[in-house]
Enzyme design. Structure first.
Site, mmCIF file in Angstrom:
data_model
loop_
_atom_site.group_PDB
_atom_site.id
_atom_site.type_symbol
_atom_site.label_atom_id
_atom_site.label_comp_id
_atom_site.label_asym_id
_atom_site.label_seq_id
_atom_site.Cartn_x
_atom_site.Cartn_y
_atom_site.Cartn_z
ATOM 1 N N ARG A 29 -35.783 51.802 -92.896
ATOM 2 C CA ARG A 29 -35.078 52.798 -93.702
ATOM 3 C C ARG A 29 -33.895 53.314 -92.886
ATOM 4 O O ARG A 29 -33.732 52.973 -91.721
ATOM 5 C CB ARG A 29 -36.023 53.908 -94.187
ATOM 6 N N GLY A 30 -33.077 54.161 -93.568
ATOM 7 C CA GLY A 30 -31.825 54.584 -92.942
ATOM 8 C C GLY A 30 -30.746 53.614 -93.402
ATOM 9 O O GLY A 30 -30.946 52.386 -93.330
ATOM 10 N N ALA A 31 -29.625 54.172 -93.888
ATOM 11 C CA ALA A 31 -28.626 53.331 -94.558
ATOM 12 C C ALA A 31 -28.188 52.095 -93.744
ATOM 13 O O ALA A 31 -28.258 50.960 -94.254
ATOM 14 C CB ALA A 31 -27.432 54.191 -94.958
ATOM 15 N N ARG B 134 -33.323 49.679 -103.233
ATOM 16 C CA ARG B 134 -33.029 51.123 -103.170
ATOM 17 C C ARG B 134 -31.590 51.330 -103.647
ATOM 18 O O ARG B 134 -30.696 50.589 -103.245
ATOM 19 C CB ARG B 134 -33.201 51.662 -101.738
ATOM 20 N N GLN C 112 -39.290 62.315 -91.968
ATOM 21 C CA GLN C 112 -38.551 61.450 -91.035
ATOM 22 C C GLN C 112 -38.114 62.217 -89.788
ATOM 23 O O GLN C 112 -37.988 61.650 -88.703
ATOM 24 C CB GLN C 112 -37.307 60.852 -91.715
ATOM 25 N N ASP D 218 -25.801 58.444 -96.552
ATOM 26 C CA ASP D 218 -26.173 57.217 -97.282
ATOM 27 C C ASP D 218 -25.027 56.684 -98.120
ATOM 28 O O ASP D 218 -24.948 55.486 -98.393
ATOM 29 C CB ASP D 218 -27.396 57.470 -98.165
ATOM 30 N N ASN E 128 -26.954 62.328 -98.650
ATOM 31 C CA ASN E 128 -27.850 62.111 -97.498
ATOM 32 C C ASN E 128 -29.230 62.627 -97.897
ATOM 33 O O ASN E 128 -29.416 63.140 -99.015
ATOM 34 C CB ASN E 128 -27.313 62.824 -96.253
HETATM 35 O O1 MRU Z 1 -34.992 57.662 -97.157
HETATM 36 P P1 MRU Z 1 -34.414 57.291 -95.815
HETATM 37 O O2 MRU Z 1 -35.342 57.543 -94.681
HETATM 38 O O3 MRU Z 1 -33.847 55.899 -95.829
HETATM 39 O O4 MRU Z 1 -33.180 58.288 -95.652
HETATM 40 C C1 MRU Z 1 -32.386 58.174 -94.493
HETATM 41 C C2 MRU Z 1 -31.275 59.159 -94.447
HETATM 42 O O5 MRU Z 1 -31.075 59.961 -95.325
HETATM 43 C C3 MRU Z 1 -30.361 59.055 -93.255
HETATM 44 O O6 MRU Z 1 -29.890 60.310 -92.889
HETATM 45 C C4 MRU Z 1 -29.149 58.154 -93.632
HETATM 46 O O7 MRU Z 1 -29.585 56.964 -94.190
HETATM 47 C C5 MRU Z 1 -28.300 57.873 -92.454
HETATM 48 S S1 MRU Z 1 -29.081 56.835 -91.261
HETATM 49 C C6 MRU Z 1 -27.984 56.548 -90.020
#
Ligand code: MRU
Length: 349
Positions: free
Chosen positions: A47-49, A92, A199, A240, A250
């Site tokens: 996870r994380g963009a 997603r 997270q 994101d 985000n």
């Molecule tokens: O649902 P997630 O855990 O994928 O959400 C992640 C976030 O919101 C992060 O802040 C974003 O993706 C930036 S990661 C460098």
């Protein structure tokens, strides 16, 4: 201590640290098929963009390897990979890095369609490796530029996890913190726990503690009081999707933190690579916000915390309007308001 390896391509397989298991267990998922990866993205194991984008690029390579085994003729082989791209894209909806990375892979597929299957696979793997390496380099540059806004002895609040665990390595928001820490700036991090999936509590504290970066965990509802007590000098989060006017999606809760920061005159920064900017969208109103299962709100670690049939609302992200954002820290510099101009200029670099 060494940084964690979030994503690794090894022996025609994609190895991912399973973010759903941290911090209790450090387990690794081995994806042999692109459908294994699609499942891992949906479940938030990865996870994380940026991490979603990088792993999806390798997902296309997995599809090329699978397609070679399953299909004899070239047309079927190509169709198999295009279908895999579509399926990966449907995992997603909010992080634009997913679509950005898949578009790059699709372009490589399109321009090399006359080559042999083996050569196509080679080209796809080269591109995925490039996306991986570029991501780490972008994060380091984000760290370097972001360092300019970090004072000595700064107390930095962050929300969710925008660290090594959310990227190919180093991190965006945590990349800035990491960079300043390694310069000896005496940084202290306040990590929001980040309900519903925690997270911040599970991942941000884990990766910072691993590197001895001082961190204090707070629940989401403590941020305002911490600001009121002058415990926070600035806020940095990841993103994101950033639209052409600077509105930023985000993790859910980021918007509330930005409002609190404004009220307390605390700078609020977004740290993200240029690949997180979506010039096709004029404003945050156009961003598709993922809604997830009600179980995530109703339960914590599988344990019910509310009546079984209770109604829930579970958006995974929110949008912070550009007027609350002090600056967007990118790999080409810090973008400042008015964002419609600074973003347009940055996209030309
Ligand atoms: O649902 P997630 O855990 O994928 O959400 C992640 C976030 O919101 C992060 O802040 C974003 O993706 C930036 S990661 C460098």
């Amino acid at each position: 201590m060494a940084q964690v390896k979030t994503i690794e391509w090894k022996d025609d397989k994609l190895i991912l640290i399973d973010c759903t298991k941290l911090p209790l267990k450090e387990e690794y998922l081995i994806c042999k098929k692109y459908s294994d990866l699609a499942k891992a993205i949906k479940s938030l194991a990865v996870r994380g963009a940026p991490a979603i984008g990088v792993s999806a690029a390798y997902g296309v390579v997995l599809a090329a390897i699978e397609g070679e085994k399953e299909n004899n003729n070239k047309e079927q082989y190509m169709e198999f990979i295009y279908k895999a791209i579509e399926q990966l894209a449907s995992t997603r909806p909010t992080a634009v890095n997913l679509f950005w990375a898949l578009d790059r892979m699709k372009m490589i597929l399109d321009i090399n369609k006359e080559l042999s299957k083996n050569k196509i696979k080679e080209k796809l793997l080269n591109e995925a490796n490039l996306i991986y390496e570029e991501d780490i380099q972008c994060n380091k540059n984000i760290g370097k530029y972001g360092n300019e806004v970090i004072p000595h002895r700064a107390n930095v609040l962050t929300h969710c996890n925008a660290g090594a665990l959310a990227t190919a390595g180093y991190g965006t928001a945590l990349g800035v913190i990491r960079y300043a820490h390694h310069l000896g700036k005496n940084i202290h991090v306040y990590a929001d726990e980040t309900r519903p999936l925690l997270q911040g509590a599970r991942l941000t504290t884990w990766e910072l503690q691993k590197e001895d970066i001082p961190v204090t965990l707070i629940t989401d509802n403590m941020a305002g009081y911490a600001m009121k007590l002058n415990k926070i000098n600035l806020v940095i989060t990841g993103a994101d999707r950033i639209t052409a006017n600077g509105d930023t999606a985000n993790k859910i809760g980021t918007y509330s933190v930005a409002l609190l920061a404004k009220e307390h005159n605390i700078p609020f920064y977004i740290a993200a690579p240029i690949s997180t900017i979506d010039m096709n969208l004029k404003s945050g109103d156009e961003i598709v916000i993922e809604e997830r299962d009600n179980q995530e709100v109703r339960e914590v670690f599988g344990q019910a915390i509310a009546p079984n049939n209770i109604d829930t609302f579970n958006p995974a992200f929110d949008v912070t309007p550009n007027e609350y954002i002090t600056g967007i820290i990118t790999e080409v510099g810090i973008l400042r308001p008015p964002y419609n101009i600074s973003i347009k200029n940055a996209m030309k670099l």
